[in-house]
Design an enzyme around this catalytic site. Sequence first.
Site, PDB file in Angstrom:
ATOM      1  N   ASN A   9      18.626 -10.262  -2.988  1.00 11.31           N
ATOM      2  CA  ASN A   9      18.289  -9.710  -1.672  1.00 11.31           C
ATOM      3  C   ASN A   9      19.598  -9.283  -1.002  1.00 11.31           C
ATOM      4  O   ASN A   9      20.342 -10.116  -0.503  1.00 11.31           O
ATOM      5  CB  ASN A   9      17.570 -10.794  -0.850  1.00 11.31           C
ATOM      6  CG  ASN A   9      17.266 -10.350   0.567  1.00 11.31           C
ATOM      7  OD1 ASN A   9      17.366  -9.166   0.895  1.00 11.31           O
ATOM      8  ND2 ASN A   9      16.888 -11.295   1.412  1.00 11.31           N
ATOM      9  N   TRP A  10      19.834  -7.979  -0.997  1.00  8.70           N
ATOM     10  CA  TRP A  10      21.092  -7.471  -0.426  1.00  8.70           C
ATOM     11  C   TRP A  10      21.097  -7.511   1.098  1.00  8.70           C
ATOM     12  O   TRP A  10      22.120  -7.270   1.724  1.00  8.70           O
ATOM     13  CB  TRP A  10      21.329  -6.030  -0.881  1.00  8.70           C
ATOM     14  CG  TRP A  10      21.929  -5.893  -2.235  1.00  8.70           C
ATOM     15  CD1 TRP A  10      22.323  -6.896  -3.076  1.00  8.70           C
ATOM     16  CD2 TRP A  10      22.229  -4.662  -2.916  1.00  8.70           C
ATOM     17  NE1 TRP A  10      22.836  -6.370  -4.228  1.00  8.70           N
ATOM     18  CE2 TRP A  10      22.793  -5.006  -4.157  1.00  8.70           C
ATOM     19  CE3 TRP A  10      22.074  -3.306  -2.603  1.00  8.70           C
ATOM     20  CZ2 TRP A  10      23.214  -4.036  -5.081  1.00  8.70           C
ATOM     21  CZ3 TRP A  10      22.475  -2.343  -3.518  1.00  8.70           C
ATOM     22  CH2 TRP A  10      23.042  -2.714  -4.739  1.00  8.70           C
ATOM     23  N   LYS A  11      19.942  -7.726   1.697  1.00 11.06           N
ATOM     24  CA  LYS A  11      19.819  -7.718   3.162  1.00 11.06           C
ATOM     25  C   LYS A  11      20.373  -6.398   3.713  1.00 11.06           C
ATOM     26  O   LYS A  11      20.245  -5.365   3.059  1.00 11.06           O
ATOM     27  CB  LYS A  11      20.506  -8.947   3.754  1.00 11.06           C
ATOM     28  CG  LYS A  11      20.016 -10.243   3.088  1.00 11.06           C
ATOM     29  CD  LYS A  11      20.426 -11.487   3.793  1.00 11.06           C
ATOM     30  CE  LYS A  11      19.841 -12.688   3.058  1.00 11.06           C
ATOM     31  NZ  LYS A  11      20.134 -13.966   3.695  1.00 11.06           N
ATOM     32  N   HIS A 100      10.566 -12.649   5.501  1.00 14.44           N
ATOM     33  CA  HIS A 100      11.861 -13.338   5.406  1.00 14.44           C
ATOM     34  C   HIS A 100      12.196 -13.961   6.755  1.00 14.44           C
ATOM     35  O   HIS A 100      11.883 -13.395   7.810  1.00 14.44           O
ATOM     36  CB  HIS A 100      12.956 -12.350   4.983  1.00 14.44           C
ATOM     37  CG  HIS A 100      14.228 -13.041   4.621  1.00 14.44           C
ATOM     38  ND1 HIS A 100      15.108 -13.511   5.567  1.00 14.44           N
ATOM     39  CD2 HIS A 100      14.752 -13.389   3.418  1.00 14.44           C
ATOM     40  CE1 HIS A 100      16.123 -14.108   4.960  1.00 14.44           C
ATOM     41  NE2 HIS A 100      15.927 -14.046   3.655  1.00 14.44           N
ATOM     42  N   GLU A 149      12.072 -20.846   1.321  1.00 13.82           N
ATOM     43  CA  GLU A 149      13.460 -20.760   1.770  1.00 13.82           C
ATOM     44  C   GLU A 149      13.669 -21.644   3.004  1.00 13.82           C
ATOM     45  O   GLU A 149      13.353 -21.224   4.126  1.00 13.82           O
ATOM     46  CB  GLU A 149      13.821 -19.318   2.124  1.00 13.82           C
ATOM     47  CG  GLU A 149      13.711 -18.356   0.959  1.00 13.82           C
ATOM     48  CD  GLU A 149      14.573 -17.117   1.171  1.00 13.82           C
ATOM     49  OE1 GLU A 149      15.462 -16.882   0.355  1.00 13.82           O
ATOM     50  OE2 GLU A 149      14.366 -16.402   2.162  1.00 13.82           O
ATOM     51  N   GLY A 155      22.105 -18.764   3.505  1.00 13.92           N
ATOM     52  CA  GLY A 155      23.441 -18.254   3.810  1.00 13.92           C
ATOM     53  C   GLY A 155      24.438 -19.302   4.276  1.00 13.92           C
ATOM     54  O   GLY A 155      25.492 -18.963   4.810  1.00 13.92           O
ATOM     55  N   SER A 186      21.089 -20.375  -0.628  1.00 17.25           N
ATOM     56  CA  SER A 186      22.381 -20.762  -1.207  1.00 17.25           C
ATOM     57  C   SER A 186      22.305 -21.057  -2.712  1.00 17.25           C
ATOM     58  O   SER A 186      22.900 -22.017  -3.207  1.00 17.25           O
ATOM     59  CB  SER A 186      22.970 -21.951  -0.444  1.00 17.25           C
ATOM     60  OG  SER A 186      23.201 -21.582   0.907  1.00 17.25           O
ATOM     61  N   GLY A 207      20.591 -14.303  -1.960  1.00 16.73           N
ATOM     62  CA  GLY A 207      21.179 -13.345  -1.035  1.00 16.73           C
ATOM     63  C   GLY A 207      22.652 -13.143  -1.337  1.00 16.73           C
ATOM     64  O   GLY A 207      23.038 -12.213  -2.065  1.00 16.73           O
TER      65      GLY A 207
HETATM   66  P1  PGA Z   1      21.412 -16.831   0.479  1.00 16.69           P
HETATM   67  O1  PGA Z   1      20.189 -15.998   1.049  1.00 16.69           O
HETATM   68  O2  PGA Z   1      21.313 -16.842  -1.010  1.00 16.69           O
HETATM   69  O3  PGA Z   1      22.643 -16.126   0.980  1.00 16.69           O
HETATM   70  O4  PGA Z   1      21.296 -18.223   1.039  1.00 16.69           O
HETATM   71  C1  PGA Z   1      18.912 -16.159   0.517  1.00 16.69           C
HETATM   72  C2  PGA Z   1      17.898 -15.333   1.268  1.00 16.69           C
HETATM   73  O5  PGA Z   1      18.010 -15.274   2.506  1.00 16.69           O
HETATM   74  O6  PGA Z   1      17.004 -14.707   0.685  1.00 16.69           O
END
Ligand code: PGA
Length: 227
Positions: A9-11, A100, A149, A155, A186, A207
């Site tokens: 997920n590149w956001k 999300h 999640e 993150g 994470s 992410g």
């Molecule tokens: P992260 O994000 O791997 O940076 O924790 C995951 C997500 O929000 O899908």
Amino acid sequence: MKSLLIAGNWKSNKTLNETEDWLEQLQLKWVTAGINWPNVKLILCASFTLLYFLNQKIKQLGLPLSLGAQDVSPFGDGAYTGAVNARQLQELAQWVIIGHFERRKYFGETDELLAQKAGQAKRAGLKVIFCVPETTTPVPENIDVVAYEPVWAIGTGKSDTAENAGSVMATIKKQTRATSVIYGGSVVADNIARFVAQPAIDGVLAGTASLAPETFFALIVAAMTTS
Ligand code: PGA
């Protein structure tokens, strides 16, 4: 060995140039390693602005990546300025992330709105990755993949334990009857194997670790060589 789903997920990141670099570097690693893993499904979820280019370039490079969007309009065609609807999206992507936590938090998206989005996506033939922060979060009908999640793990560099995630996700699987349940929060190359070793965990949503081709590739290798 069970089939795994690894979604990046590149956001809200990456320009077209950065996307091209990422794909070329990933392909180099892929070809050099001579990898052929039929039981992993790789999905890359990117901004709308990148999807057309991603499609072309992935085909050209022969990369085994499916594409996903990160949001979809709750409406169909019509006077909804700025919205990208599911019928438009299905020309460019097979998947869409809905619900999300960042959409819930920063864009005020409610359970009701998210159910509307999921309905639009399914009617247009898109597959849905529906994110939930806890077991009590409502999940619409006919969702393909549920992503668990925990908010505090997104993150932050602090993931849930594989054991706890595994037991929460067993509950989610039973409640929702989703065919796949994946963990997000994470996930890195050092912990992915522990997550996918849990019977109820069918893959991950990553992410931060998907942003660089090296770390995304390392995730895949760690999952496939140790699970
Ligand atoms: P992260 O994000 O791997 O940076 O924790 C995951 C997500 O929000 O899908």
